[in-house]
Design a protein around this motif. Structure first.
Motif, PDB file in Angstrom:
ATOM      1  N   LEU A 264     114.882 -75.776  40.795  1.00  0.00           N
ATOM      2  CA  LEU A 264     116.160 -75.629  41.491  1.00  0.00           C
ATOM      3  C   LEU A 264     116.538 -74.148  41.598  1.00  0.00           C
ATOM      4  CD1 LEU A 264     118.594 -77.097  42.777  1.00  0.00           C
ATOM      5  CD2 LEU A 264     119.689 -77.016  40.515  1.00  0.00           C
ATOM      6  N   ALA A 265     116.408 -73.399  40.501  1.00  0.00           N
ATOM      7  CA  ALA A 265     116.731 -71.969  40.529  1.00  0.00           C
ATOM      8  C   ALA A 265     115.803 -71.225  41.480  1.00  0.00           C
ATOM      9  CB  ALA A 265     116.634 -71.378  39.126  1.00  0.00           C
ATOM     10  N   ALA A 266     114.503 -71.569  41.469  1.00  0.00           N
ATOM     11  CA  ALA A 266     113.537 -70.919  42.353  1.00  0.00           C
ATOM     12  C   ALA A 266     113.860 -71.229  43.813  1.00  0.00           C
ATOM     13  CB  ALA A 266     112.122 -71.379  42.012  1.00  0.00           C
ATOM     14  N   PHE A 267     114.246 -72.474  44.092  1.00  0.00           N
ATOM     15  CA  PHE A 267     114.599 -72.854  45.464  1.00  0.00           C
ATOM     16  C   PHE A 267     115.818 -72.076  45.944  1.00  0.00           C
ATOM     17  CE2 PHE A 267     117.044 -75.463  48.432  1.00  0.00           C
ATOM     18  CZ  PHE A 267     116.095 -75.644  49.438  1.00  0.00           C
ATOM     19  N   PHE A 268     116.877 -72.033  45.126  1.00  0.00           N
ATOM     20  CA  PHE A 268     118.077 -71.284  45.507  1.00  0.00           C
ATOM     21  C   PHE A 268     117.751 -69.798  45.710  1.00  0.00           C
ATOM     22  CE2 PHE A 268     121.267 -74.373  43.327  1.00  0.00           C
ATOM     23  CZ  PHE A 268     121.099 -75.261  44.374  1.00  0.00           C
ATOM     24  N   TYR A 269     116.927 -69.261  44.833  1.00  0.00           N
ATOM     25  CA  TYR A 269     116.552 -67.850  44.911  1.00  0.00           C
ATOM     26  C   TYR A 269     115.791 -67.571  46.207  1.00  0.00           C
ATOM     27  CZ  TYR A 269     114.927 -63.340  42.950  1.00  0.00           C
ATOM     28  OH  TYR A 269     114.670 -62.013  42.716  1.00  0.00           O
ATOM     29  N   CYS A 270     114.814 -68.433  46.513  1.00  0.00           N
ATOM     30  CA  CYS A 270     114.020 -68.294  47.725  1.00  0.00           C
ATOM     31  C   CYS A 270     114.877 -68.460  48.975  1.00  0.00           C
ATOM     32  CB  CYS A 270     112.901 -69.330  47.703  1.00  0.00           C
ATOM     33  SG  CYS A 270     112.045 -69.563  49.270  1.00  0.00           S
ATOM     34  N   GLN A 271     115.730 -69.482  48.993  1.00  0.00           N
ATOM     35  CA  GLN A 271     116.506 -69.791  50.193  1.00  0.00           C
ATOM     36  C   GLN A 271     117.541 -68.714  50.506  1.00  0.00           C
ATOM     37  OE1 GLN A 271     115.776 -72.853  52.173  1.00  0.00           O
ATOM     38  NE2 GLN A 271     114.053 -72.215  50.904  1.00  0.00           N
ATOM     39  N   THR A 272     117.937 -67.949  49.519  1.00  0.00           N
ATOM     40  CA  THR A 272     118.914 -66.880  49.763  1.00  0.00           C
ATOM     41  C   THR A 272     118.243 -65.531  50.002  1.00  0.00           C
ATOM     42  OG1 THR A 272     119.251 -66.776  47.341  1.00  0.00           O
ATOM     43  CG2 THR A 272     120.876 -67.984  48.637  1.00  0.00           C
ATOM     44  N   GLY A 273     116.922 -65.564  50.251  1.00  0.00           N
ATOM     45  CA  GLY A 273     116.246 -64.381  50.776  1.00  0.00           C
ATOM     46  C   GLY A 273     115.332 -63.630  49.834  1.00  0.00           C
ATOM     47  N   TYR A 274     115.196 -64.080  48.595  1.00  0.00           N
ATOM     48  CA  TYR A 274     114.448 -63.309  47.604  1.00  0.00           C
ATOM     49  C   TYR A 274     112.987 -63.752  47.515  1.00  0.00           C
ATOM     50  CZ  TYR A 274     118.903 -61.436  45.968  1.00  0.00           C
ATOM     51  OH  TYR A 274     120.113 -60.798  45.891  1.00  0.00           O
ATOM     52  N   GLN A 275     112.155 -62.805  47.119  1.00  0.00           N
ATOM     53  CA  GLN A 275     110.709 -63.027  47.021  1.00  0.00           C
ATOM     54  C   GLN A 275     110.355 -63.529  45.638  1.00  0.00           C
ATOM     55  OE1 GLN A 275     108.569 -59.603  48.369  1.00  0.00           O
ATOM     56  NE2 GLN A 275     106.579 -60.322  47.669  1.00  0.00           N
ATOM     57  N   MET A 276     109.737 -64.704  45.577  1.00  0.00           N
ATOM     58  CA  MET A 276     109.369 -65.289  44.289  1.00  0.00           C
ATOM     59  C   MET A 276     108.066 -66.076  44.464  1.00  0.00           C
ATOM     60  SD  MET A 276     109.719 -68.823  43.983  1.00  0.00           S
ATOM     61  CE  MET A 276     109.742 -69.902  45.409  1.00  0.00           C
ATOM     62  N   ARG A 277     107.456 -66.420  43.357  1.00  0.00           N
ATOM     63  CA  ARG A 277     106.293 -67.291  43.343  1.00  0.00           C
ATOM     64  C   ARG A 277     106.460 -68.317  42.227  1.00  0.00           C
ATOM     65  NH1 ARG A 277     106.125 -65.248  47.494  1.00  0.00           N
ATOM     66  NH2 ARG A 277     104.494 -63.963  48.465  1.00  0.00           N
ATOM     67  N   LEU A 278     106.006 -69.543  42.505  1.00  0.00           N
ATOM     68  CA  LEU A 278     106.015 -70.598  41.500  1.00  0.00           C
ATOM     69  C   LEU A 278     104.698 -70.584  40.742  1.00  0.00           C
ATOM     70  CD1 LEU A 278     107.656 -73.445  43.590  1.00  0.00           C
ATOM     71  CD2 LEU A 278     108.663 -72.293  41.609  1.00  0.00           C
ATOM     72  N   ALA A 279     104.741 -71.003  39.485  1.00  0.00           N
ATOM     73  CA  ALA A 279     103.537 -70.964  38.648  1.00  0.00           C
ATOM     74  C   ALA A 279     103.552 -72.118  37.652  1.00  0.00           C
ATOM     75  CB  ALA A 279     103.448 -69.627  37.908  1.00  0.00           C
ATOM     76  N   PHE A 280     102.344 -72.560  37.253  1.00  0.00           N
ATOM     77  CA  PHE A 280     102.166 -73.561  36.214  1.00  0.00           C
ATOM     78  C   PHE A 280     101.521 -72.908  34.998  1.00  0.00           C
ATOM     79  CE2 PHE A 280     101.575 -76.567  39.936  1.00  0.00           C
ATOM     80  CZ  PHE A 280     102.838 -77.157  39.797  1.00  0.00           C
ATOM     81  N   GLY A 281     101.933 -73.355  33.818  1.00  0.00           N
ATOM     82  CA  GLY A 281     101.312 -72.922  32.577  1.00  0.00           C
ATOM     83  C   GLY A 281     101.708 -73.843  31.448  1.00  0.00           C
ATOM     84  N   SER A 282     100.714 -74.400  30.741  1.00  0.00           N
ATOM     85  CA  SER A 282     100.991 -75.293  29.602  1.00  0.00           C
ATOM     86  C   SER A 282     101.933 -76.426  30.006  1.00  0.00           C
ATOM     87  CB  SER A 282     101.580 -74.499  28.425  1.00  0.00           C
ATOM     88  OG  SER A 282     100.719 -73.456  28.037  1.00  0.00           O
ATOM     89  N   ASN A 283     101.655 -77.033  31.160  1.00  0.00           N
ATOM     90  CA  ASN A 283     102.423 -78.168  31.672  1.00  0.00           C
ATOM     91  C   ASN A 283     103.896 -77.835  31.901  1.00  0.00           C
ATOM     92  OD1 ASN A 283     102.161 -80.818  32.652  1.00  0.00           O
ATOM     93  ND2 ASN A 283     103.207 -81.620  30.841  1.00  0.00           N
TER      94      ASN A 283
END
Length: 541
Positions: A264-283
């Motif tokens: 949810l935080a990543a989606f809000f961050y992305c939708q308001t114009g910021y550059q981010m990447r999603l990642a997986f680690g240890s489930n």
């Protein structure tokens, strides 16, 4: 005619013209008006965070939309504008939906394995100890002496904060019937609209589940929350770092501390114009943020030749989605405006000048601001650690200091010449504060913002120079620069009156050295042992 009415009239005229053209021309008009219209939508949202900031006793009373005021003045232009706006909203929403649908597709496949690169250790500079001026040296007349400058560092320039790829269509006006979710950030309690129907679950921590959840988050019922986030950012004047932490607090308040909150935080961050990447680690799901600044002491992941820093993550091996979102922009660690957190004053401390005992001032700062600065990453532009001093020195002073300390200082400086006023400020900073090496207090170099120097019991040369440069600019309106010698930071003042002393010339202007660590030395004296041939000037705004 007011600026708002003039702006609205301009947009209405443009809208009327667009409505009268063919559909292809209308599409062209939409593209041409995107920048202007985004600004208009932003101005409409301004003030709505006041509802979110501990809602008033009558939250249903909302300032009328500017377009509603236009309706009373002229029904026909308003109707035309409404038609144009609705068409524009539909186009914007269609474009944004397409961006999210494409991104969700990438979330199913565009992943790679990455190893963290260790962060560069936080800077450690061999600090020169403070020097008390000898009596015989103090008695010598101050004479002009030019100081050669090895190089000049330009100040980092603030830019406009990121905006959504297209204006976000708010579903309805905020009201008392909405479900408001409270959260707290840096001691400040705020609220956003978040309905129970917006809650979601990640069935698994894998690519398909994240892509499916992203499409769910792209639906219009999250738009009101996004509009609230942007309105709070504007009304609270939040820097990018404060905004990122705010989104994290919102997500956790809405969904708890798990993978759903991260998404949810990543989606809000992305939708308001910021550059981010999603990642997986240890489930677990993580978010990485791109930054214009090099963050010291923090591992990073190099994706497409760009630095990404993990947020709330200590993993060193991650599966990272390499997909980019359109028009995304990296986070800036500048703090160009006051951060308007709730004011909670620290206990006051009395700071007294030795030479001018009448300059005995009680100082308090906002504890919530100190908490924010404590979370602030040590960073620089292009790994040039001297740029970070400009970042700290250019941050405007908090209103708590501006409304309490500054009036008292202005009273002390009233009627004095520029030289006399700077002499008093210089001695106050030289003698009212206790000196200590950062290494002994923090274990590494740590520069202070102005309020931190006023709050913490001990400080060093860089903290004093940053503080003095801020005081001189704010109280006297004079230009200042920081002067870096290996192991030491001083500052210099661009007097507009005739003042003598050690000086450097920048852009045809003279700057007289003022060293807040050369104890009891007057304006124009350089601390002994400084290698002027290696001096660097750091320009300030």
């Amino acid at each position: 005619m007011s600026h708002n009415k003039l702006f609205l009239s301009l947009v209405v005229l443009l809208a009327l013209g667009a409505i009268q053209t063919a559909d292809a021309q209308k599409k062209k008009s939409f593209r041409q008006l995107t920048k202007t219209y985004m600004g208009f939508v932003k101005s409409q949202n301004k003030g709505r965070a006041k509802l979110a900031q501990k809602r008033a006793s009558d939250p249903a009373t909302v300032t009328r939309d500017k377009a509603e005021a236009a309706e009373e003045e002229d029904d026909d232009p308003y109707s035309a504008f409404q038609s144009f706006r609705n068409n524009a909203y539909a186009d914007y929403e269609e474009f944004r939906n397409k961006c999210n649908a494409d991104y969700a597709e990438f979330l199913q496949s565009a992943w790679g394995t990455f190893q963290a690169t260790p962060g560069q250790p936080k800077p450690k500079d061999e600090e020169k100890p403070p020097v008390v001026i000898e009596e015989k040296e103090e008695q010598k007349p101050v004479v002009d002496r030019p100081i050669p400058i090895k190089e000049t560092v330009l100040p980092p320039a603030p830019e406009e904060q990121p905006l959504p790829v297209a204006p976000i269509v708010e579903q309805d006006e905020p009201s008392e019937y909405d479900n408001w979710k409270d959260f707290t950030i840096y001691g400040t309690t705020l609220s956003v609209r978040f309905e129970d129907s917006q809650r979601f679950r990640l069935s698994k921590c894998n690519e398909d589940a994240v892509a499916e959840a992203w499409l769910r988050l792209s639906e219009p019922d999250y738009n009101n929350t996004l509009c609230d986030c942007l309105a709070i950012r504007e009304d609270m004047q939040l820097s990018d770092w404060a905004y990122l932490n705010m989104l994290d607090a919102i997500a956790k308040a809405c969904l708890g501390d798990g993978n759903e909150a991260t998404l949810l935080a990543a989606f809000f961050y992305c939708q308001t114009g910021y550059q981010m990447r999603l990642a997986f680690g240890s489930n677990k799901l993580y978010m990485l943020y791109a930054s214009k600044h090099y963050v010291y002491g923090k591992p990073y992941f190099l994706v497409d030749d760009e630095f990404y820093y993990p947020f709330n993550c200590e993993e060193e091996n991650l599966q990272i989605c390499e997909a980019a979102f359109p028009q995304e922009k990296p986070l800036s660690l500048l703090v160009p405006q006051q951060q308007l957190f709730t004011e909670v004053l620290t206990p006051s401390r009395t700071l007294t000048s030795q030479r001018y005992p009448e300059m005995s001032l009680k100082v308090s700062v906002n504890r919530n601001l100190v908490e924010f600065y404590d979370s602030y990453p040590t960073s620089s532009l292009g790994k040039d650690f001297m740029t970070r001093w400009a970042m700290y020195a250019n941050t405007p002073v908090d209103c708590t200091v501006g409304e309490s300390l500054y009036p008292a200082l202005r009273k002390q400086l009233q009627g004095l010449s520029q030289l006399e006023a700077v002499e008093r400020l210089l001695n106050w900073v030289q003698t009212a504060f206790v000196y200590e090496y950062d290494e002994n207090v923090w274990g590494h170099d740590r520069a202070f913002f102005t309020e931190e120097t006023l709050y913490y019991p001990k400080c060093d040369c860089e903290d004093r120079s940053i503080l003095l440069s801020r005081l001189v600019r704010d109280l006297l309106g004079l230009k200042t620069v920081l002067v870096y010698y290996p192991g030491h930071l001083a500052m210099a003042v661009g007097f507009t009156e005739d003042v003598r002393g050690d000086f450097l010339t920048l852009g045809g202007e003279r700057y007289i050295v003022c060293d807040p660590t050369y104890i009891n030395a007057r304006v124009g004296r350089t601390m002994p042992g400084m290698d002027n041939a290696q001096a660097t000037a750091i320009l300030l705004q």
